[in-house]
Design an enzyme around this catalytic site. Structure first.
Site, PDB file in Angstrom:
ATOM      1  N   GLU A  23      -1.846  12.750  -0.615  1.00 54.88           N
ATOM      2  CA  GLU A  23      -0.481  13.240  -0.784  1.00 54.88           C
ATOM      3  C   GLU A  23      -0.483  14.575  -1.529  1.00 54.88           C
ATOM      4  OE1 GLU A  23       1.753  10.037  -2.692  1.00 54.88           O
ATOM      5  OE2 GLU A  23       0.381   8.564  -1.807  1.00 54.88           O
ATOM      6  N   GLU A  71      10.825  11.106  -2.034  1.00 57.71           N
ATOM      7  CA  GLU A  71      10.707   9.782  -2.649  1.00 57.71           C
ATOM      8  C   GLU A  71      11.217   9.873  -4.080  1.00 57.71           C
ATOM      9  OE1 GLU A  71       7.178   6.638  -4.072  1.00 57.71           O
ATOM     10  OE2 GLU A  71       6.666   8.421  -2.909  1.00 57.71           O
TER      11      GLU A  71
END
Length: 401
Positions: free
Chosen positions: A205, A316
């Site tokens: 990520e 997120e």
């Protein structure tokens, strides 16, 4: 009061005082023990430096000799040196579509680390003490699952799956979303994923995040993350464990990004590309206009030693519900996707890398907003931005309780 009652009362008071002293002393011992452990950990991750640079936001950037960085504490890397950058980038890569305005606060003075060193944001005692435990410092909370609503983690993402993927690329604008509680975060990133959403999940990520617990402030910061067991015991943010090998001396992972986008004002992008080098199999990270940051060695992973089975782009947040209802933590700009350019957060020029090391447009793009009244997402396509998404939201509102 009889002398016997007086004696009993004095004894009881004495015992209360002694017990209080014992509790205080035990608490001090526990705190001292924790502090000792924290300092030992800091000695492990804060490496000897040849130069320091003071950032305007209070960060200290240490210039560490590249082969002494935390990655080389790993048994499989000990005694080695960083690899040379791969000769070939993915076919179709063109750095001209990425803006150059966005830099990091620490570099505004145009002072950089010498060649042969890398810039590392120095971790402080307070950084570690803000975490609920030393074991959880620098890690995402266990229970993050990108296909569900579990663990207080909420998403607004676009994703592709059903094929074999060898990387991904996109540009995303950078904002400063409000994060209500210290234990929450708000991030925007690419995910390169393989394995199931059980205990064997592998992810790589990268993007930007606001995390008061990790960094002690509300600045958006360039970050990386990896795990090979669904965030349980492996992996970490940035360079806070042995794993990611940094090769660049001008970008500090975990440092604040400046400038940032403003509502109805100028928009500032960062470009991120993650791809698997066909020659050696390692996953490389590119930031901005063609700047290689470093790589995740393939041996760190199980499923990602071969390829990814899913790629995601989007936002997120953690919603702790600390007051019994949804918090005001924002995603992206803090505005919904429908508001569009200059108001909502976006990803543009979404691409994936195929088996032939070629960058390709997305096909069969799916959208997921698991709390659409809090944070939503919409997709589009045109000749300039290719595949793009707008996403985000304000968190708590009339429809999000």
């Amino acid at each position: 009061m009889s002398s016997q009652s007086t004696t009993i009362l004095i004894f009881a008071c004495t015992m209360v005082i002694l017990l209080s002293m014992f509790v205080v002393e035990s608490s001090i011992q526990i705190n001292e023990t924790r502090l000792t452990r924290v300092r030992l950990h800091l000695n492990k991750i804060n490496k000897p430096f040849v130069k320091t640079i003071q950032s305007p936001d209070g960060d200290v950037i240490d210039c560490v000799v590249s082969h002494l960085q935390p990655a080389f504490d790993h048994p499989k890397l000990r005694g080695q040196r960083p690899l040379e950058p791969p000769v070939e980038r993915p076919k179709g890569h063109n750095s001209s579509d990425e803006r150059l305005e966005t830099i990091q606060l620490w570099a505004e003075s145009n002072e950089f680390c010498p060649k042969g060193t890398i810039p590392i944001r120095r971790t402080t005692e307070n950084d570690v003490l803000r975490a609920s435990s030393l074991r959880k410092f620098g890690r995402k909370i266990r229970g993050v699952r990108h296909d569900t609503m579990s663990g207080g983690h909420e998403h607004a993402v676009a994703f592709v799956n059903g094929d074999k993927y060898y990387g991904a690329k996109a540009s995303m604008n950078v904002w400063t979303p409000e994060v209500t509680d210290a234990s929450e975060f708000s991030l925007s990133q690419l995910w390169v994923i393989s394995g199931s959403f059980g205990n064997d999940l592998n992810t790589i990520e990268a993007g930007w995040q606001v995390s008061p617990e990790l960094y002690g402030d509300g600045y958006p910061r360039f970050f990386t993350y990896w795990t090979t067991d669904a965030y349980q015991t492996t992996g970490c943010y940035n360079l806070l464990c042995s794993g990611f090998v940094q090769t660049n001396n001008r970008i500090a992972i975990g440092a604040a990004i400046s400038p940032r986008s403003s509502y109805n004002g100028k928009q500032f992008d960062i470009g991120v590309m993650i791809w698997k080098d066909p020659k050696h199999g390692h996953w490389w990270l590119q930031f901005g206009s063609g700047v290689l940051i470093g790589y995740w060695p393939s041996f760190l992973f199980t499923h990602l030693q071969k390829e990814a089975s899913m790629v995601q782009f989007g936002g997120e947040v953690v919603n702790s519900r600390s007051r019994g209802y949804h918090t005001n933590t924002q995603m992206g700009s803090g505005h919904f996707a429908d508001e569009g350019f200059g108001k909502a957060a976006y990803f543009r020029n979404l691409l994936v890398v195929d088996w032939d090391n070629s960058l390709l447009p997305l096909t069969n793009l799916h959208l997921l907003a698991d709390h659409p009244n809090c944070y939503d997402i919409k997709a589009g396509k045109n000749n300039v931005w290719g595949n793009y998404i707008y996403y985000g939201g304000p968190g708590r509102n009339a429809g999000c309780q």
